[in-house]
Scaffold this motif. Sequence first.
Motif, mmCIF file in Angstrom:
data_model
loop_
_atom_site.group_PDB
_atom_site.id
_atom_site.type_symbol
_atom_site.label_atom_id
_atom_site.label_comp_id
_atom_site.label_asym_id
_atom_site.label_seq_id
_atom_site.Cartn_x
_atom_site.Cartn_y
_atom_site.Cartn_z
ATOM 1 N N LEU A 216 -11.591 -18.460 3.914
ATOM 2 C CA LEU A 216 -12.078 -18.919 5.215
ATOM 3 C C LEU A 216 -11.873 -17.751 6.165
ATOM 4 N N ALA A 217 -12.612 -17.692 7.259
ATOM 5 C CA ALA A 217 -12.340 -16.641 8.259
ATOM 6 C C ALA A 217 -11.733 -17.318 9.483
ATOM 7 N N PHE A 218 -10.435 -17.069 9.708
ATOM 8 C CA PHE A 218 -9.749 -17.644 10.869
ATOM 9 C C PHE A 218 -9.763 -16.644 11.994
ATOM 10 N N GLN A 219 -9.867 -17.135 13.204
ATOM 11 C CA GLN A 219 -9.608 -16.208 14.299
ATOM 12 C C GLN A 219 -8.119 -16.294 14.624
ATOM 13 N N TYR A 220 -7.412 -15.181 14.488
ATOM 14 C CA TYR A 220 -6.008 -15.151 14.886
ATOM 15 C C TYR A 220 -5.927 -14.536 16.275
ATOM 16 N N ARG A 221 -5.267 -15.235 17.178
ATOM 17 C CA ARG A 221 -5.120 -14.756 18.549
ATOM 18 C C ARG A 221 -3.638 -14.823 18.897
ATOM 19 N N GLN A 273 -7.449 -21.095 -1.333
ATOM 20 C CA GLN A 273 -7.908 -19.811 -0.783
ATOM 21 C C GLN A 273 -7.592 -18.709 -1.781
ATOM 22 N N ASP A 274 -8.574 -17.830 -2.023
ATOM 23 C CA ASP A 274 -8.319 -16.660 -2.872
ATOM 24 C C ASP A 274 -8.002 -15.448 -2.017
ATOM 25 N N PHE A 275 -8.410 -15.499 -0.772
ATOM 26 C CA PHE A 275 -8.040 -14.434 0.170
ATOM 27 C C PHE A 275 -7.958 -15.064 1.550
ATOM 28 N N LEU A 276 -7.279 -14.351 2.445
ATOM 29 C CA LEU A 276 -7.180 -14.820 3.823
ATOM 30 C C LEU A 276 -8.120 -13.951 4.670
ATOM 31 N N GLY A 277 -9.077 -14.581 5.328
ATOM 32 C CA GLY A 277 -9.977 -13.840 6.223
ATOM 33 C C GLY A 277 -9.436 -13.934 7.637
ATOM 34 N N ILE A 278 -9.202 -12.772 8.257
ATOM 35 C CA ILE A 278 -8.680 -12.780 9.634
ATOM 36 C C ILE A 278 -9.688 -12.124 10.562
ATOM 37 N N ASN A 279 -10.085 -12.843 11.598
ATOM 38 C CA ASN A 279 -10.875 -12.260 12.685
ATOM 39 C C ASN A 279 -9.904 -12.004 13.829
ATOM 40 N N TYR A 280 -9.829 -10.762 14.266
ATOM 41 C CA TYR A 280 -8.918 -10.467 15.377
ATOM 42 C C TYR A 280 -9.663 -9.710 16.481
ATOM 43 N N GLU A 332 0.750 -15.025 1.349
ATOM 44 C CA GLU A 332 0.826 -14.356 0.038
ATOM 45 C C GLU A 332 -0.533 -14.256 -0.642
ATOM 46 N N LEU A 333 -1.517 -13.831 0.130
ATOM 47 C CA LEU A 333 -2.877 -13.678 -0.395
ATOM 48 C C LEU A 333 -3.407 -12.302 -0.006
ATOM 49 N N PRO A 334 -4.380 -11.782 -0.751
ATOM 50 C CA PRO A 334 -5.059 -10.582 -0.266
ATOM 51 C C PRO A 334 -5.701 -10.891 1.088
ATOM 52 N N ILE A 335 -5.750 -9.886 1.958
ATOM 53 C CA ILE A 335 -6.286 -10.115 3.309
ATOM 54 C C ILE A 335 -7.554 -9.304 3.520
ATOM 55 N N LEU A 336 -8.557 -9.943 4.102
ATOM 56 C CA LEU A 336 -9.748 -9.216 4.564
ATOM 57 C C LEU A 336 -9.821 -9.380 6.069
ATOM 58 N N ASN A 366 0.192 0.838 4.836
ATOM 59 C CA ASN A 366 1.336 1.666 4.438
ATOM 60 C C ASN A 366 2.640 0.899 4.348
ATOM 61 N N PHE A 367 2.656 -0.303 4.915
ATOM 62 C CA PHE A 367 3.798 -1.204 4.707
ATOM 63 C C PHE A 367 3.535 -2.091 3.484
ATOM 64 N N ASN A 368 2.495 -1.718 2.747
ATOM 65 C CA ASN A 368 2.102 -2.489 1.555
ATOM 66 C C ASN A 368 1.550 -3.870 1.840
ATOM 67 N N PHE A 369 1.023 -4.082 3.032
ATOM 68 C CA PHE A 369 0.326 -5.343 3.283
ATOM 69 C C PHE A 369 -0.976 -5.269 2.458
ATOM 70 N N PRO A 370 -1.348 -6.364 1.793
ATOM 71 C CA PRO A 370 -2.502 -6.293 0.889
ATOM 72 C C PRO A 370 -3.850 -6.414 1.614
ATOM 73 N N VAL A 371 -4.120 -5.484 2.541
ATOM 74 C CA VAL A 371 -5.389 -5.544 3.288
ATOM 75 C C VAL A 371 -6.455 -4.831 2.450
ATOM 76 N N LYS A 372 -7.539 -5.548 2.170
ATOM 77 C CA LYS A 372 -8.524 -5.038 1.211
ATOM 78 C C LYS A 372 -9.828 -4.592 1.851
#
Length: 442
Positions: A216-221, A273-280, A332-336, A366-372
Amino acid sequence: MAQATFHFPRGFLWGAATAAHQVEGNNTNNNWWAWEQEEGRIIQGQKSGLACDWWNGRWREDFDRAAEAGHNAHRMSVEWSRIQPAPDRWDENALDRYREMMRGLTERGMTPLVTLHHFSDPLWLSEMGGWENEKVVDYFIPFVNKVVEALREYVNLWVTINEPNVLVTNAYVMGVFPPGKTDLGAMYRATVNMIRAHALAYQAIHKIQPTARVGLAFQYRGLLPSKTWSPLDRFAAGMQSRLFNDLFPEALVSGVLRLPVVSRHIPEARGTQDFLGINYYTQEYVAFNLLKAGEMFGQRSFHPQAELSETGFIANDPEGLFKALKWGMRFELPILITENGVEDSQDSLRPRYIIQHLHQVWKAVNFNFPVKGYFHWSLVDNFEWERGWTQRFGLWGLDVETQTRLTRPSADLFAEICRENGISSEMVARYAPALFESMFPN
Ligand code: IFM
């Protein structure tokens, strides 16, 4: 002068994001088109009209632009009202056209990420009560099946619903999206139906395409207390953040929608969810205000010193993106990053905004966050919902009358970043010299 490059991981997805109603034009059979015809709904009475004229084929030239600019992915949505113009009718020609677009993306070397629902509903659905009516789920799943069957040859990455948190807030609390309500009960019903629709869509997609990646694509604010010492501000900010940011994604992990007083079990939503979609885009500060009962007693505003976008819609707050990604780590999911951008017709802020935000993404990686991957909003200026054409989010500008595209410096900057898979000191010196010292100290 210091020289360095902030590199991104191999295989990182770079692209822009668009949405059907905002770019296609002449989407006459949906609730947004109807909303645009009502007086006072859209700023200055503006209309989507031809939008970016994609339905007549201009997607080709825009995909060419993106491919030439080194994008290796593109996020776009399909328009439900075109594919299912009536509850008992499917339009195979519309599906063929979307297939052609997907082929167009893959032939140009861009991975498609398809959003199945991005704000607009078929008119027939909104006449039945839209997302408030639990039957919406029974209609959404056959639609999802139809689209996935048609596009599976080209598409493996799916977003079921775009920004459900924005949709329920704007449509049922703020009243600025159709159906224009200010009714918490309606918001609750729509929220439950969206979670169920997502969950069943997740299962339906995996049944057709076991290797699909669905999110899903969430808007995080960021919603922070105005005065950190004030328990009331902390309460209001905490409540708003819980409702806006946490509710949906937590329900998709636990299968429980945890509202302040009640909880609703939606077991089918668990683990969907297979990945976390973040709209920022930005973050805000919240002050307790007794008059804002519908908004959890919180009055939102930007930081008084913030640098604001052209119409004051966005505060340039790149560290908020890092915080958003940090927040996302709990799932704990890959992030887009499925959207990020700024409205800026003169392109005076955007190059800096892009560099500063991508610098935060680089830091997270670089902090190893799984941003893809990262999708910039947007490819070309397009129809900005209730804000009409007054906000320009495109890497390319658009003259709506002539349909002429204008290359902004940001399009070139982003192209260099995509091609290099990184941000070099040399790019920063050319496109955003004011940032140089802080990013590359001697
Ligand atoms: O244009 C919108 C998009 O449709 C959803 N996310 C925010 C963007 C900018 O307002």
